[in-house]
Design an enzyme around this catalytic site. Structure first.
Site, PDB file in Angstrom:
ATOM      1  N   ASP A 139       9.874  15.016 -13.652  1.00 52.14           N
ATOM      2  CA  ASP A 139      10.751  16.181 -13.785  1.00 52.14           C
ATOM      3  C   ASP A 139      10.722  16.663 -15.240  1.00 52.14           C
ATOM      4  O   ASP A 139      11.070  15.907 -16.162  1.00 52.14           O
ATOM      5  CB  ASP A 139      12.174  15.800 -13.370  1.00 52.14           C
ATOM      6  CG  ASP A 139      13.041  16.994 -13.035  1.00 52.14           C
ATOM      7  OD1 ASP A 139      12.541  18.132 -13.058  1.00 52.14           O
ATOM      8  OD2 ASP A 139      14.231  16.792 -12.741  1.00 52.14           O
ATOM      9  N   ASP A 140      10.255  17.895 -15.442  1.00 51.90           N
ATOM     10  CA  ASP A 140      10.207  18.490 -16.790  1.00 51.90           C
ATOM     11  C   ASP A 140       9.231  17.777 -17.724  1.00 51.90           C
ATOM     12  O   ASP A 140       9.481  17.688 -18.934  1.00 51.90           O
ATOM     13  CB  ASP A 140      11.599  18.480 -17.434  1.00 51.90           C
ATOM     14  CG  ASP A 140      12.475  19.641 -16.966  1.00 51.90           C
ATOM     15  OD1 ASP A 140      12.121  20.272 -15.959  1.00 51.90           O
ATOM     16  OD2 ASP A 140      13.507  19.902 -17.607  1.00 51.90           O
TER      17      ASP A 140
ATOM     18  N   CYS B 158      12.558  24.450 -11.933  1.00 47.21           N
ATOM     19  CA  CYS B 158      12.424  23.377 -10.936  1.00 47.21           C
ATOM     20  C   CYS B 158      12.309  23.869  -9.505  1.00 47.21           C
ATOM     21  O   CYS B 158      11.312  23.617  -8.823  1.00 47.21           O
ATOM     22  CB  CYS B 158      13.593  22.412 -11.065  1.00 47.21           C
ATOM     23  SG  CYS B 158      13.645  21.524 -12.642  1.00 47.21           S
TER      24      CYS B 158
ATOM     25  N   HIS C 182      14.360  20.500  -4.880  1.00 51.86           N
ATOM     26  CA  HIS C 182      15.211  20.599  -6.064  1.00 51.86           C
ATOM     27  C   HIS C 182      16.498  19.798  -5.950  1.00 51.86           C
ATOM     28  O   HIS C 182      17.153  19.776  -4.914  1.00 51.86           O
ATOM     29  CB  HIS C 182      15.558  22.061  -6.341  1.00 51.86           C
ATOM     30  CG  HIS C 182      16.484  22.226  -7.508  1.00 51.86           C
ATOM     31  ND1 HIS C 182      16.126  21.852  -8.782  1.00 51.86           N
ATOM     32  CD2 HIS C 182      17.759  22.678  -7.587  1.00 51.86           C
ATOM     33  CE1 HIS C 182      17.128  22.081  -9.605  1.00 51.86           C
ATOM     34  NE2 HIS C 182      18.132  22.583  -8.906  1.00 51.86           N
TER      35      HIS C 182
ATOM     36  N   ASP D  31       6.706  19.347 -12.365  1.00 50.65           N
ATOM     37  CA  ASP D  31       6.966  20.649 -11.753  1.00 50.65           C
ATOM     38  C   ASP D  31       6.590  21.814 -12.665  1.00 50.65           C
ATOM     39  O   ASP D  31       6.415  22.938 -12.191  1.00 50.65           O
ATOM     40  CB  ASP D  31       8.420  20.776 -11.274  1.00 50.65           C
ATOM     41  CG  ASP D  31       9.439  20.229 -12.255  1.00 50.65           C
ATOM     42  OD1 ASP D  31       9.057  19.794 -13.367  1.00 50.65           O
ATOM     43  OD2 ASP D  31      10.638  20.211 -11.918  1.00 50.65           O
ATOM     44  N   HIS D  32       6.471  21.555 -13.964  1.00 49.85           N
ATOM     45  CA  HIS D  32       6.079  22.584 -14.935  1.00 49.85           C
ATOM     46  C   HIS D  32       5.942  21.909 -16.285  1.00 49.85           C
ATOM     47  O   HIS D  32       6.139  20.697 -16.414  1.00 49.85           O
ATOM     48  CB  HIS D  32       7.107  23.721 -15.004  1.00 49.85           C
ATOM     49  CG  HIS D  32       8.526  23.247 -14.981  1.00 49.85           C
ATOM     50  ND1 HIS D  32       9.079  22.530 -16.021  1.00 49.85           N
ATOM     51  CD2 HIS D  32       9.495  23.341 -14.032  1.00 49.85           C
ATOM     52  CE1 HIS D  32      10.322  22.225 -15.720  1.00 49.85           C
ATOM     53  NE2 HIS D  32      10.601  22.687 -14.516  1.00 49.85           N
TER      54      HIS D  32
END
Length: 469
Positions: free
Chosen positions: A39-40, A78, A132, A312-313
């Site tokens: 995550d992140d 997200c 999410h 996710d990014h």
């Protein structure tokens, strides 16, 4: 744990090994799938070339995977990102641009990636954050999950939730899930939520090793607040960490920026401490992923399990005064992706071909020999899994939304091997062009330079083709 009554039979079969009608007539077994999500997470990892961040287990995975050095999210936030790759559809089709809307209210009949496996006889299960969750607010709940995708769900909650009251928050005016906040925890790994994600995922692997499965292991780190065991902080002495330069560049439109004012006013020491905490969180994440890889090896599942590791990014760490995500710069749009297992012949190699997260769904369908639904927006990456230098001329499209209420507008950015071209509000609020080969930091916007008029026109046409295909 949270279970739905309709899946209790599957749950008891998974736990106790009893026969279940859901598995009475299984198809010939194909490869398992283990989807490991961070995550992140940006690409600050050893295998991606970072000189400081320690990720021995992800480095180990890379030796048997193909590493995608230029993989791009469709939307650097997200829920829009996760819904996009899990449905195989771009955000302008899902219409998910924020963190509150359930995509089923817009696409009630969409077949998600785990659903494809579920409908073909696989056990589908998730632990933690795949769709999410508000992080940290929804930890311990199902968040904005998609019940139709899973036979079994597990929602861990660790001691980090209880430690939120003692952390240091450098941006107290911001919500905790979007704050520069950290804590070096005295608690051991296994008491943290991510430690529990690893333990619960291993339990699922042990109990279902003899049946086909699609399991999602959704970790919460390195998303803020950056809470990790203190021993990981100790790996990154503060005097070895520098704050990045704050210079923002030339001729960027106001819409390009997410963090305003730069660094949200946090000083250099606070920036360095935040970077230290982010790095500690990455190495803590890596340790938990190592536990999963060890379990696959111990259970003799490695050779028949496709492993997808991704975030996710991307994530800014103070470059040009920007933090977190929600920009259309490279640091936010690009994210780590590695694929290992059956069907991956170019093991231990990397590719610089431009790929998108919407490519993951058709890739897993291809590797598993399953029929993907019609209309997916991506393409199978299998040619690159066999030959990382295979011909591949496909751009990546990333978008993000600005404004609020009735005053929202979109930014779109298309990335090719050499160029990044960005439009805000169809160009009415700014246009950007960067030569990624000569200016990888995207400091000089060339869009208004007459010498690049033809390039701007060509990139605009390319963007329209990708948007409306």
């Amino acid at each position: 744990m949270v279970f739905r009554s309709s899946t209790l039979a599957v749950f008891f079969a998974a736990v106790f090994g009893a026969a279940s009608p859901a598995f009475a007539q299984q198809p010939a077994r194909g490869p398992n799938v283990l989807l490991i999500m961070a995550d992140d997470l940006n690409d600050d990892m050893g295998t991606f070339g970072h000189p400081m961040v320690k990720t021995p287990n992800l480095d180990r995975l890379a030796k048997r995977a193909v590493r995608f050095d230029r993989a791009y999210t469709q939307f650097p936030l997200c829920s829009p990102s996760r819904v996009s790759f899990l449905t195989g559809l771009r955000p302008d089709t899902t219409k998910i641009y924020e963190l509150q809307t359930d995509f089923r209210t817009i696409l009630p009949d969409a077949q998600t990636l785990p659903q494809m496996f579920k409908r073909n006889g696989y056990l589908t299960a998730r632990v933690g954050k795949i769709f999410h969750y508000g992080n940290p607010g929804d930890i311990g709940t199902s968040g904005l999950d998609d019940p139709a995708s899973w036979d079994l769900v597990v929602n861990p909650r660790g001691i980090d939730k209880d430690e939120e009251t003692v952390l240091t928050n450098l941006t107290p005016a911001r919500q905790l899930g979007s704050a520069l906040a950290y804590y070096a925890s005295p608690a051991p790994d296994e008491q943290h939520t991510d430690g529990k994600v690893a333990a619960e995922t291993i339990a699922l692997l042990e109990k279902n090793k003899d049946r086909p499965f699609f399991i999602g292991a959704g970790f919460y780190r390195p998303h803020c607040p950056f809470i990790a065991p203190k021993k990981y902080f100790d790996l990154y002495p503060l005097n070895h960490i520098e704050a990045p330069p704050a210079a923002q560049g030339y001729l960027q439109p106001p819409a390009a920026w997410f963090t305003t004012p730069p660094n949200w006013g946090v000083g250099e020491e606070g920036q360095r401490k935040t970077i230290q905490a982010y790095y500690a969180s990455i190495t803590f994440l890596d340790a938990n992923i190592g536990r999963l890889l060890d379990a696959l090896d111990r259970l003799k599942l490695t050779d028949n399990t496709i492993i997808v590791f991704m975030s996710d990014h991307g994530y800014h760490l103070g470059e040009r005064g920007q933090w977190m995500k929600q920009t259309l710069f490279e640091r936010s749009a690009r994210a780590p992706l590695m694929i290992a297992g059956p069907g991956v012949s170019a093991r231990g190699r990397s590719t610089t071909r431009i790929v998108e997260f919407v490519d993951i769904y058709p890739t897993l369908a291809d590797l598993s020999g399953l029929p993907a639904p019609a209309g997916l927006h991506g393409r199978s990456l299998k040619p690159l899994l066999n030959n990382p230098q295979a011909p591949w001329d496909h751009p990546a499209l990333t978008q993000v939304r600005r404004g609020a209420g009735d005053a929202t507008f979109m930014g779109y950015s298309v990335r090719t091997d050499k160029w990044r071209y960005t439009e805000w509000d169809d160009g009415k609020r700014g246009v950007e062009l960067y030569d990624e080969a000569a200016d990888s930091g995207e400091m000089r916007n060339l869009a208004t330079d007459p010498k690049y008029k033809v390039t701007v026109a060509e990139m605009q046409q390319l963007m329209r083709r990708v948007q409306y295909r």
